[in-house]
Scaffold this motif. Structure first.
Motif, short mmCIF file in Angstrom:
data_model
loop_
_atom_site.label_atom_id
_atom_site.label_comp_id
_atom_site.label_asym_id
_atom_site.label_seq_id
_atom_site.Cartn_x
_atom_site.Cartn_y
_atom_site.Cartn_z
N TYR A 106 44.44 46.58 39.24
CA TYR A 106 44.03 45.23 38.84
C TYR A 106 44.65 44.16 39.73
O TYR A 106 44.00 43.15 40.04
CB TYR A 106 44.39 44.99 37.37
CG TYR A 106 43.55 45.81 36.43
CD1 TYR A 106 42.19 45.53 36.27
CD2 TYR A 106 44.10 46.87 35.72
CE1 TYR A 106 41.41 46.29 35.42
CE2 TYR A 106 43.32 47.64 34.87
CZ TYR A 106 41.98 47.34 34.72
OH TYR A 106 41.20 48.09 33.88
N LEU A 107 45.89 44.36 40.17
CA LEU A 107 46.49 43.42 41.10
C LEU A 107 45.69 43.37 42.40
O LEU A 107 45.43 42.30 42.95
CB LEU A 107 47.94 43.82 41.40
CG LEU A 107 49.02 43.39 40.42
CD1 LEU A 107 50.38 43.91 40.89
CD2 LEU A 107 49.06 41.88 40.28
N ILE A 108 45.31 44.52 42.88
CA ILE A 108 44.53 44.59 44.12
C ILE A 108 43.17 43.93 43.94
O ILE A 108 42.70 43.19 44.81
CB ILE A 108 44.38 46.06 44.57
CG1 ILE A 108 45.76 46.62 44.97
CG2 ILE A 108 43.40 46.18 45.73
CD1 ILE A 108 45.78 48.11 45.23
N ARG A 109 42.55 44.18 42.80
CA ARG A 109 41.24 43.56 42.54
C ARG A 109 41.34 42.04 42.43
O ARG A 109 40.47 41.31 42.92
CB ARG A 109 40.62 44.16 41.28
CG ARG A 109 40.13 45.60 41.47
CD ARG A 109 39.84 46.30 40.15
NE ARG A 109 38.75 45.65 39.42
CZ ARG A 109 38.37 46.02 38.20
NH1 ARG A 109 39.00 47.02 37.59
NH2 ARG A 109 37.37 45.41 37.60
N GLU A 149 34.28 35.98 37.08
CA GLU A 149 34.71 37.35 37.35
C GLU A 149 36.20 37.52 37.05
O GLU A 149 36.64 38.55 36.52
CB GLU A 149 34.42 37.71 38.81
CG GLU A 149 34.73 39.15 39.17
CD GLU A 149 34.38 39.48 40.61
OE1 GLU A 149 34.87 40.51 41.10
OE2 GLU A 149 33.63 38.72 41.25
N ALA A 150 36.98 36.49 37.38
CA ALA A 150 38.42 36.54 37.10
C ALA A 150 38.68 36.57 35.60
O ALA A 150 39.61 37.25 35.14
CB ALA A 150 39.11 35.33 37.73
N ASP A 151 37.88 35.85 34.82
CA ASP A 151 38.00 35.91 33.35
C ASP A 151 37.82 37.33 32.86
O ASP A 151 38.60 37.83 32.03
CB ASP A 151 36.96 35.00 32.70
CG ASP A 151 37.32 33.53 32.76
OD1 ASP A 151 38.50 33.23 33.03
OD2 ASP A 151 36.43 32.69 32.54
N TYR A 178 48.94 38.79 35.31
CA TYR A 178 47.48 38.76 35.20
C TYR A 178 46.99 37.41 34.68
O TYR A 178 46.00 36.86 35.18
CB TYR A 178 46.98 39.88 34.28
CG TYR A 178 47.21 41.29 34.79
CD1 TYR A 178 47.15 41.56 36.15
CD2 TYR A 178 47.46 42.33 33.91
CE1 TYR A 178 47.35 42.87 36.61
CE2 TYR A 178 47.67 43.63 34.37
CZ TYR A 178 47.61 43.89 35.72
OH TYR A 178 47.79 45.17 36.17
N GLU A 179 47.67 36.88 33.70
CA GLU A 179 47.26 35.60 33.13
C GLU A 179 47.47 34.45 34.12
O GLU A 179 46.66 33.53 34.19
CB GLU A 179 47.99 35.34 31.82
CG GLU A 179 47.53 36.27 30.69
CD GLU A 179 48.33 36.10 29.41
OE1 GLU A 179 49.43 35.48 29.47
OE2 GLU A 179 47.86 36.57 28.36
N THR A 185 42.65 30.67 39.18
CA THR A 185 41.21 30.58 39.42
C THR A 185 40.60 29.47 38.56
O THR A 185 39.60 28.87 38.96
CB THR A 185 40.50 31.92 39.15
OG1 THR A 185 40.49 32.23 37.75
CG2 THR A 185 41.14 33.05 39.92
N ASP A 186 41.19 29.20 37.40
CA ASP A 186 40.74 28.06 36.60
C ASP A 186 40.94 26.76 37.37
O ASP A 186 40.09 25.86 37.33
CB ASP A 186 41.53 27.98 35.28
CG ASP A 186 41.13 29.06 34.28
OD1 ASP A 186 40.04 29.65 34.44
OD2 ASP A 186 41.92 29.30 33.35
N ALA A 187 42.08 26.64 38.05
CA ALA A 187 42.35 25.44 38.84
C ALA A 187 41.35 25.30 39.97
O ALA A 187 40.91 24.19 40.30
CB ALA A 187 43.78 25.47 39.39
#
Length: 203
Positions: A106-109, A149-151, A178-179, A185-187
């Protein structure tokens, strides 16, 4: 006043800030592949974050001196603040990854997702300097899609910590990272929203 002579400083500095973010994300992505030199990467990204702070202060200083800035003062301040939030987010994650032993899928993604996000931001500010509103609009759509996608990735990654459950300390560390990745990405999406408002205002 949009695009008038003598305005190059503001446009170029926003581009410089975005390029700084692109470089921080590049380093972050390299880092999470192996985490072999995570302390060194964290230091490099921290230096870029400090550089970003200097850009922000420079923008504010010049904005205070400018009689007729090329964009609304509020727009410039909002853009500078949100760009700072993105870079702070990358830096805070790099700092916390120092305490992680192994990279996760998940970190890589997330890192793979951040790479185009940063480039879209940079390209949007290049387009802003050219008053290329059509390109800005297309890039904003791409940024919004990456945030969506990040969500999904955040929900999936956090869920993976519970099924099967992992050790509590590891759960807390990874959930926090992760959060934070999702929040940055929200920013970026907030920047896209500001730019879309500017298209209506100036287009």
């Amino acid at each position: 006043m949009f695009g008038s002579n003598g305005d190059a400083f503001f446009y170029q500095t926003l581009i410089d800030v975005a390029n700084n973010i692109v470089e921080a994300i590049r380093l972050f992505r390299e880092n999470v592949r192996t985490l072999e030199k995570k302390e060194e990467y964290a230091e490099q990204i921290k230096a870029l974050e400090s550089k970003g702070d200097e850009y922000t202060q420079l923008l504010i200083s010049e904005l205070n001196k400018a009689y007729y800035p090329p964009l609304d003062r509020e727009d410039i301040l909002q853009l500078a603040g949100k760009l700072d939030d993105v870079l702070d987010g990358v830096e805070s994650c790099a700092t916390r990854i120092v305490y992680i032993d192994q990279p996760t899928d998940y970190l890589i993604r997330f890192a793979d997702l951040l790479e185009p996000l940063g480039k879209h931001l940079r390209d949007a500010f290049i387009a802003l300097q050219k008053q290329d509103f059509t390109t800005i609009q297309k890039l904003c759509v791409e940024i919004n899609m990456l945030e969506d996608e990040a969500d999904r990735l955040m929900r999936e990654s956090v869920g993976s910590l519970f099924h099967p459950p992992v050790e509590v300390v590891e759960l807390i560390k990874m959930k926090d990272i992760y959060e934070r990745l999702e929040r940055l990405t929200d920013a970026a999406e907030d920047i896209a929203n500001i730019l879309e408002g500017m298209i209506i205002k100036y287009g």
